[in-house]
Design a protein around this motif. Structure first.
Motif, PDB file in Angstrom:
ATOM      1  N   SER A  21      -1.162 -10.027  -6.760  1.00 57.02           N
ATOM      2  CA  SER A  21      -2.280  -9.269  -6.100  1.00 57.02           C
ATOM      3  C   SER A  21      -2.394 -10.116  -4.810  1.00 57.02           C
ATOM      4  O   SER A  21      -2.132 -11.330  -4.504  1.00 57.02           O
ATOM      5  N   CYS A  22      -2.895  -9.079  -3.681  1.00 61.56           N
ATOM      6  CA  CYS A  22      -3.240  -9.680  -2.472  1.00 61.56           C
ATOM      7  C   CYS A  22      -4.558  -9.157  -2.191  1.00 61.56           C
ATOM      8  O   CYS A  22      -4.680  -8.081  -1.785  1.00 61.56           O
ATOM      9  N   LYS A  23      -5.703 -10.021  -1.841  1.00 65.00           N
ATOM     10  CA  LYS A  23      -6.713 -10.031  -1.546  1.00 65.00           C
ATOM     11  C   LYS A  23      -7.027 -10.111  -0.125  1.00 65.00           C
ATOM     12  O   LYS A  23      -6.637 -11.240   0.539  1.00 65.00           O
ATOM     13  N   ALA A  24      -7.329  -8.997   0.527  1.00 64.34           N
ATOM     14  CA  ALA A  24      -7.587  -8.653   1.872  1.00 64.34           C
ATOM     15  C   ALA A  24      -8.974  -9.023   2.455  1.00 64.34           C
ATOM     16  O   ALA A  24      -9.968  -8.414   1.741  1.00 64.34           O
ATOM     17  N   SER A  25      -9.221  -9.640   3.519  1.00 58.32           N
ATOM     18  CA  SER A  25     -10.629  -9.677   4.241  1.00 58.32           C
ATOM     19  C   SER A  25     -10.532  -9.781   5.708  1.00 58.32           C
ATOM     20  O   SER A  25      -9.322 -10.052   6.144  1.00 58.32           O
ATOM     21  N   GLY A  26     -11.578  -9.524   6.272  1.00 57.83           N
ATOM     22  CA  GLY A  26     -11.606  -9.429   7.963  1.00 57.83           C
ATOM     23  C   GLY A  26     -11.028  -8.039   8.269  1.00 57.83           C
ATOM     24  O   GLY A  26     -11.067  -8.044   9.377  1.00 57.83           O
ATOM     25  N   PHE A  27     -10.660  -7.020   7.452  1.00 57.53           N
ATOM     26  CA  PHE A  27     -10.297  -5.672   7.772  1.00 57.53           C
ATOM     27  C   PHE A  27     -10.345  -5.032   6.549  1.00 57.53           C
ATOM     28  O   PHE A  27     -10.240  -5.509   5.351  1.00 57.53           O
ATOM     29  N   TYR A  28     -10.491  -3.722   6.945  1.00 52.09           N
ATOM     30  CA  TYR A  28     -10.362  -2.486   5.979  1.00 52.09           C
ATOM     31  C   TYR A  28      -8.842  -2.190   5.451  1.00 52.09           C
ATOM     32  O   TYR A  28      -8.134  -1.697   6.442  1.00 52.09           O
TER      33      TYR A  28
END
Length: 121
Positions: A21-28
């Motif tokens: 899994s890769c959780k992204a933050s700071g962008f949509y």
């Protein structure tokens, strides 16, 4: 700021499956192309899979048919499902935000800290 955090790595036996899994933050996530590359000990980075600008998926020849990249925009998270794993899949896996061509070249504009995947009996 842009952050990508991988999880889900571990030790599996040949033929088994694993999901990263890769959780992204700071962008949509829905507005960007993202993907995965990997680096085995003593080897160059190798692209694995990515979403292109048309939201199609692309894979390296070494994983095509065994790995699947998916995304959940509501969770701002994307995944790499790895089936029928082989010892040569052993590497540190990185998730990245970048054009698909760059990811498949083993590069990223932003990438995470990596998660270790080991395939061994």
């Amino acid at each position: 700021q842009v952050q990508l955090v991988e999880s889900g790595g571990g030790l599996v036996q040949p033929g088994e499956s694993l999901r990263l899994s890769c959780k992204a933050s700071g962008f949509y996530l829905q507005y960007y192309t993202v993907g995965w590359f990997r680096q085995a000990p003593g080897k160059e980075r190798e692209g694995v899979a990515c979403f292109d600008t048309a939201d199609n998926t692309q894979y390296s020849a070494s994983v095509k048919g065994r790995f699947t990249i998916t995304r959940d925009n509501a969770k701002n998270t994307f995944y790499l499902r790895m089936n029928k794993m082989k010892p040569e899949d052993t590497a540190v896996y990185y998730c990245a935000r970048a054009p698909c061509s760059r990811v498949l070249a083993g590069r990223g504009d932003y990438w995470g800290q990596g998660t270790q995947v080991t395939v061994s009996s």
